[in-house]
Design an enzyme around this catalytic site. Structure first.
Site: not given
Ligand code: OAD
Length: 248
Positions: A101, A103-104, A119, A127, A146, A149, A187, A213
């Site tokens: 998920q 984008v880095d 994502h 654009c 852009c 356009c 996640t 964690p």
């Molecule tokens: P979140 O910021 O929602 O969650 C990050 C998770 O990583 C949390 O559950 C933390 O406990 C965990 N965490 C923190 N440090 C960690 C470590 N060192 N090792 C393992 N886990 C750790 O991020 P995402 O779940 O990626 O979407 O968020 C999902 C999506 O929501 C993103 O892709 C983005 C966001 O808004 C869009 O932009 C569409």
């Protein structure tokens, strides 16, 4: 970390490993997660309120600058031992798919090749009006426009309310169902449809593992939970899977 022998045996036998990652895997590279309180200049903003088409239409400059800040963080960051362990895993298992998920682009920089970016990627732009892709751009106007356009450029990421790439999502769902083991790493399991991939795998009797964690709304559904930072747990797990116990 107490990693059950049963899990190590499953991982050693697995011929197809599928991993889903979220912002937590990049936290140890210094990139803030989405649901962590933001710091400094951006402390007053909620990321979910910046990552929508409506937010961009309301204040394109603000949204462009937020992504420009994140892009700069990413360019200065380096993959951490968690990203590197997943790249190594791909080299030693017959089939390995990484669904992210994030984008880095840090998985690719760590050497992972079979990566689905659900994502998008913030290092690319397109654009706003027509999704024209633009390889390079000047920051003389913010946001830049852009060349084809004239509409504003925006990051090539999936915002809230937008659809995920259909082909990538289809491949991810199929991979989850047909894996020998599925891992959900770093996640919060809050954002659909990515969050449902682990449950989809489980419904096909695939054992599912969480590495985080903190607990998440899905923690109790996992067959194995490794409650620790990915940058420590993954190298240790790889050492045990290889059988030499060495953390590389
Ligand atoms: P979140 O910021 O929602 O969650 C990050 C998770 O990583 C949390 O559950 C933390 O406990 C965990 N965490 C923190 N440090 C960690 C470590 N060192 N090792 C393992 N886990 C750790 O991020 P995402 O779940 O990626 O979407 O968020 C999902 C999506 O929501 C993103 O892709 C983005 C966001 O808004 C869009 O932009 C569409």
């Amino acid at each position: 970390m107490n990693i059950p022998d049963e899990l190590i045996q499953l991982l050693q036998k697995a011929r197809k490993v599928v991993a889903l990652t979220g912002a937590g895997i990049s936290a140890e590279s210094g990139i803030p997660t989405f649901r962590q309180a933001q710091t400094g200049l951006w402390a007053q903003y909620d990321p979910e309120e910046l990552a929508t088409r409506a937010a961009f239409q309301r204040n394109p400059r603000l949204v462009w600058q937020w992504y420009a800040w994140r892009r700069q963080l990413v360019q200065q960051a380096a993959p951490n031992p968690g990203h590197l362990a997943l790249a190594e895993w791909e080299r030693i298992v017959p089939e390995f798919m990484l669904i992210t998920q994030n984008v880095d682009g840090l998985h690719q920089r760590a050497g992972s090749q079979n990566v689905i970016e659900l994502h998008g990627n913030l290092l690319r732009v397109k654009c706003f009006d027509h999704d024209h892709t633009v390889p390079t751009w000047e920051e003389d106007e913010i946001p830049p426009r852009c060349g084809q356009c004239g509409s504003y450029l925006r990051p090539d990421v999936v915002w809230f309310g937008e659809s995920l790439p259909a082909a990538g999502l289809h491949t991810a769902v199929t991979a989850a169902r047909t894996a020998d083991i599925f891992l959900s790493i770093g996640t919060s399991s809050l954002v659909q449809p990515a969050a449902s991939l682990a449950l989809e795998a489980k419904s096909y009797r695939v054992p599912i593992v969480e590495i985080n964690p903190q607990s998440t709304p899905l923690t109790s559904a996992f067959n194995f939970v490794l409650a620790g930072p990915a940058g420590e747990v993954l190298p240790e797990l790889m050492g045990r899977v290889r059988g030499d116990g060495v953390m590389r």
